[in-house]
Every structure is written in structure tokens, then in C-alpha cells.
Write an enzyme that holds these catalytic residues in place. Structure first.
Site, PDB file in Angstrom:
ATOM      1  N   GLY A  11      -1.940 -29.385  76.601  1.00 14.92           N
ATOM      2  CA  GLY A  11      -0.831 -29.162  75.688  1.00 14.92           C
ATOM      3  C   GLY A  11       0.481 -29.808  76.100  1.00 14.92           C
ATOM      4  N   SER A  21      -3.950 -32.669  81.784  1.00 16.16           N
ATOM      5  CA  SER A  21      -4.007 -33.752  80.796  1.00 16.16           C
ATOM      6  C   SER A  21      -3.467 -33.275  79.455  1.00 16.16           C
ATOM      7  CB  SER A  21      -5.443 -34.213  80.631  1.00 16.16           C
ATOM      8  OG  SER A  21      -6.169 -33.225  79.926  1.00 16.16           O
ATOM      9  N   LYS A  22      -3.577 -34.170  78.502  1.00 18.60           N
ATOM     10  CA  LYS A  22      -3.118 -33.864  77.142  1.00 18.60           C
ATOM     11  C   LYS A  22      -3.748 -32.587  76.609  1.00 18.60           C
ATOM     12  CE  LYS A  22      -2.185 -38.529  75.671  1.00 18.60           C
ATOM     13  NZ  LYS A  22      -2.794 -39.722  75.194  1.00 18.60           N
ATOM     14  N   ARG A  23      -4.987 -32.354  77.012  1.00 17.24           N
ATOM     15  CA  ARG A  23      -5.679 -31.159  76.528  1.00 17.24           C
ATOM     16  C   ARG A  23      -4.966 -29.877  76.940  1.00 17.24           C
ATOM     17  NH1 ARG A  23      -9.967 -34.345  77.720  1.00 17.24           N
ATOM     18  NH2 ARG A  23      -9.976 -33.637  79.868  1.00 17.24           N
TER      19      ARG A  23
END
Ligand code: GLU
Length: 478
Positions: free
Chosen positions: A253, A249-251
Site C-alpha cells: 500500500g 512493495s507496492k502490495r
């Protein structure tokens, strides 16, 4: 039968790795079978869809080399088709208008929760009489269109990745909403409905998509049946997981495919790596291939059910293989924008032939294209900062004498070449009676400011061509 597959992204965000990998599998399957790969933009969610995301999706697919044969088709341009299909289902009594308010639905959910039941619509407006409908309308209620789902239906399909799949109608949450109301009547279609109408209309033979869509498939199969259409084959590809085993996911990066470009990955390497996310070639030792080569041997038999771990080290390795195998000309073209972005100026003798020599020098050390910035910095600045080790080196006894020897030997030579530099080194070692190791380390410290780096003689020659070697040697002894 001609194979026809599609990628159907929703432009509610940039093209991300999951959709791109799904696009890769679709592309490979289409090319393997000499079929068609279709691009459809699922933009019915008008609040969240944005033209810039659509543009990002087009550019991302093109950058990766995933060219499409038909489209792009936009769902918002096809609303009439969905409206007609809804009307047909209404006329056949397979769908109906549901006037349940959101407050009533909330109350239903609360009651179900209190009884520890899974939330589902209780089909309460399935068989409204015309009088009941009229009464709700008179109250000013709006409606949605629901499609009837029989609880006792068993829905089965043979998934090309996951094998036999079976769902019970009672697990599908009750009669499903397929369209909302609008002032003019039947309004915005919902995902599961629009996707089936489109896949029918576009004669899609194989629906290849992420595993997160499995729960939609039984609903879609019921819609195909209701609309008396041929049901396509389904292949649900495994999710891409991060190192902790959770969905990437976005987490982690990365949001857009272009984040990977920014990080210095080449599209060929990225797409090669994505191919390996859940698939392995018949010859599993062969990990570097073009899309065309992969397409020749691609099949769902070799797609895993288990989630595919995203492995940055592996991606780096694949990328380095592409960079090391690239022509100097191409690599130079790719590095120039990175250098420009870093503010390096291509002046003072730094012409194309010189840049290409620099590329030859650094090529074996690069993993990502961005690595070309740091490693080349010393060639684009007038002076260098000494690292602690380099300063210590330059203070060593004999270091200054050795470098002075080099400067005077250079004064008696006009044109430098690799062999001339080697001769100069030999001569100084002999005349000044210094150890070659000390001389070489001092030279590196003086010329590059560091104690490690690419080939020293080649670096020296490059610096010499732009007139930076002597000033640096002089400064080092100063
Ligand atoms: N619009 C859906 C998505 O972006 C497409 C799913 C499908 O391929 O059916 O996930």
C-alpha cells in the site's frame, strides 16, 4: 579525507521508502563526518525514466529534510564521460566489442539450462581477430562493449555493515556488458559502469546503498581496479521487509513517500522512524530524535545485517509523539489543508483563534494528521447525526428534562466559560433532581451525536462560540 556520499535514484518511479531510507543513512553519515551528500539522478534508462518521477524524488527528499550539498547531477548529461572511459578500456584491451546476437545468447542460455548450469556469457568474442570483426560488421551485426572478468579472480571487500565479503570471478556471469552500441559507436552505458565512472569522478568515499546491490559490488570493484581508481568503502544496508518478512512493495500500500503524507504522517516522524529501520542509537531507549541528533551518534556499527521489519504500529506511535509535542500553531497549519480537503468551511466564527482552541482539544487524540478530520467533523457541520447509542441515550427517562433545564439555565447567562458551564450543570442536577452522569451523557449525545469523544465541556464551549450548542440541544429534546 572528506567524506563524500551520494544517493543515486533512478527516476523510473516515485521516491519510495527503500531509497528514502538509504538517503537517510547517507545523510546521517555525511553529517556525522562533516562531509558532503550528493544527489545523482541515474536516468540512462530513457524508456523508463520520467521527469515527473525526478520531480517527485526532489520533492520527497526536501519534504523529509534530506537536503543535498551537490547536484542534482544527471547521468544523461554525462554520456561523453562514459564514452571516454569505455574507449580507454577498449584501448587497453580490458574491454572489447561483442557481436553475439540475442538469438545466439538465447541458444546459449537454453543449452546451459539443459546442463543445469547457471546462465552466463561464455566470453566467445573475447579475442576476435580484425577479420572476424569485419565479417560480423559486414553481416550488419551491432555490438555491445564487454568488460573482461577473469574466472579465477577472487574479489573481497570489508563491508561496513556485513563485514568480510568475498566473491569469485566465475560467479559474475562472464564478461559483463558495460555499454550498448549506437549509430555513432559506443552508446548507452549500463548501470554498473556508469555508477563507477560517476563515483570516481565525484570522488565518492563511501557507497551506502541497499543490500539488493551487493551482487553488483564485485563487478564494480573490478572496474575501479581496471580504471586504476581508489576503491570506496561499501556499506550495504538491510532491506525493509513487510510484516510477512518479504521486501516491502507496492502490495503493502505504499509506493511513494507522499503516500505517507497522504496518510497523515509528518515528515519529522517518518524520517525519525526510517532512521530506526535497521539502525539503533547507542541509547536504545531514546527513540524520538531529530535528524541532526541522530547524525551526532550515527555509525555503521549499529546498523543491523538482518532485514528491518516495517512496523506500522511503531510508526504510528512515533507520529503521535510528534503530533502531541507540536506547537498548536504548527499543528493548526498542518490540519487546515486536511480540513479544507474534507470540504470543511472556516466560516461562521471559525476563525484562527477558534481553530487553535479546537486543535488544543483534539491534539491528544491524534495519531495521524488525518485523524483530525473525523474527530472535528461535528464542529464543522450544522447538525449531527446520532449514533445508535446516542439516540438510545436521548430517549432515556429524564434526559429531555435535564437538557431543557440546561437550555433555560443558559438563557439567563450571557457569556459562557468553563466555570459557568460547570455551575449550570450543578444547578440543573439540583433543580431537576437528575443524576449528573445521566445529564453529562445526554449532553454529549445531544451536542456531538456520539457517546465518546474529547473533553465535553471544552467541546461545548467551542460549539457555543459558533452558536451551535443551543440548536443542537433544542433539536435533541424535540
Ligand atoms: N540507481 C541505483 C538505484 O536506484 C543506484 C544504486 C547505487 O547506489 O549504486 O538503485
Amino acid at each position: 579525507m572528506t567524506v563524500r556520499v551520494r544517493i543515486a535514484p533512478s527516476p523510473t518511479g516515485n521516491l519510495h521508502i527503500g531509497t528514502a531510507r538509504t538517503a537517510v543513512f547517507n545523510w546521517l553519515f555525511a553529517r556525522h563526518h562533516g562531509g558532503q551528500f550528493i544527489l545523482r539522478i541515474e536516468d540512462t534508462d530513457q524508456e523508463r525514466s520520467r521527469p515527473e518521477y525526478t520531480e517527485n524524488i526532489f520533492q520527497g527528499l526536501r519534504w523529509l529534510g534530506l537536503n543535498w550539498d551537490e547536484g542534482p547531477f544527471f547521468q544523461t548529461k554525462r554520456l561523453e564521460l562514459y564514452r571516454e572511459a569505455v574507449q580507454t578500456l577498449l584501448d587497453q584491451g580490458l574491454a572489447y566489442r561483442c557481436y553475439t546476437t540475442s538469438e545466439e545468447l538465447d541458444a546459449l542460455r537454453v543449452a546451459q539450462k539443459a546442463r543445469s548450469e547457471a546462465p552466463r556469457y561464455d566470453n566467445r568474442h573475447r579475442n576476435l581477430t580484425p577479420e572476424q570483426e569485419a565479417a560480423y560488421k559486414a553481416e550488419g551485426r551491432t555490438f555491445v562493449i564487454r568488460f573482461r572478468i577473469e574466472d579465477d579472480r577472487e574479489i573481497v571487500w570489508n563491508d561496513l555493515v556485513r563485514g568480510h565479503m568475498s566473491w569469485q570471478g566465475s560467479d559474475l556471469g562472464g564478461d559483463m556488458v558495460i555499454a550498448r552500441a549506437s549509430a555513432e559507436g559506443i552508446g548507452q552505458p549500463l548501470y554498473n559502469f556508469a555508477v563507477v565512472v560517476d563515483d570516481m569522478d565525484m570522488q565518492i568515499t563511501h557507497v551506502i546503498r541497499g543490500e539488493d546491490h551487493i551482487a553488483n559490488t564485485p563487478k564494480q570493484i573490478l572496474l575501479y581496479e581496471a580504471m586504476k581508481a581508489k576503491i570506496p568503502e561499501f556499506a550495504h544496508a538491510p532491506l525493509i521487509l513487510n510484516i510477512d518478512g518479504r521486501k516491502l512493495s507496492k502490495r503493502d500500500g505504499v509506493t511513494s513517500i507522499f503516500d505517507f503524507k497522504q496518510m497523515g504522517f509528518t515528515p519529522e516522524a517518518l524520517v525519525n522512524y526510517m532512521t530506526l529501520l535497521g539502525w539503533s542509537p547507542p541509547d536504545s531507549t531514546q527513540e524520538i530524535f531529530t535528524l541532526e541528533q541522530a547524525a551526532k551518534v550515527f555509525s555503521f556499527e549499529r546498523v543491523n545485517k538482518a532485514g528491518a521489519k516495517f512496523d506500522w504500529a511503531k510508526l504510528d506511535w512515533v507520529n503521535s509523539q510528534y503530533i502531541h509535542g507540536m506547537s498548536v500553531d504548527k499543528l493548526t497549519d498542518l490540519l487546515i489543508p486536511y480540513w479544507e480537503e474534507a470540504g470543511y468551511e472556516m466560516t461562521g466564527g471559525r476563525d484562527r483563534p477558534w481553530l487553535e482552541q479546537l486543535v488544543v482539544l483534539i491534539q491528544p487524540s491524534l495519531t495521524r494528521l488525518v485523524d483530525g478530520v473525523g474527530i472535528s467533523q461535528l464542529f464543522f457541520t450544522e447538525t449531527v447525526e446520532y449514533s445508535d447509542e446516542a439516540s438510545t441515550q436521548l430517549k432515556q427517562e429524564g434526559s429531555a428534562t435535564a437538557l431543557k433545564g440546561i437550555i433555560s439555565a443558559m438563557d439567563t447567562t450571557s457569556q459562557l466559560s468553563e466555570s459557568i458551564l460547570q455551575d449550570i450543570i450543578k444547578q440543573v442536577v439540583k433543580e431537576q433532581n437528575v443524576k449528573k452522569g445521566l445529564l453529562m451523557r445526554s449532553l454529549r449525545a445531544a451536542l456531538t451525536g456520539e457517546m465518546h469523544g474529547p473533553d465535553l465541556i471544552q467541546s461545548w464551549l467551542l460549539l457555543n462560540q459558533i452558536g451551535l450548542d443551543k440548536p443542537r440541544l433544542t433539536k435533541a429534546i424535540g
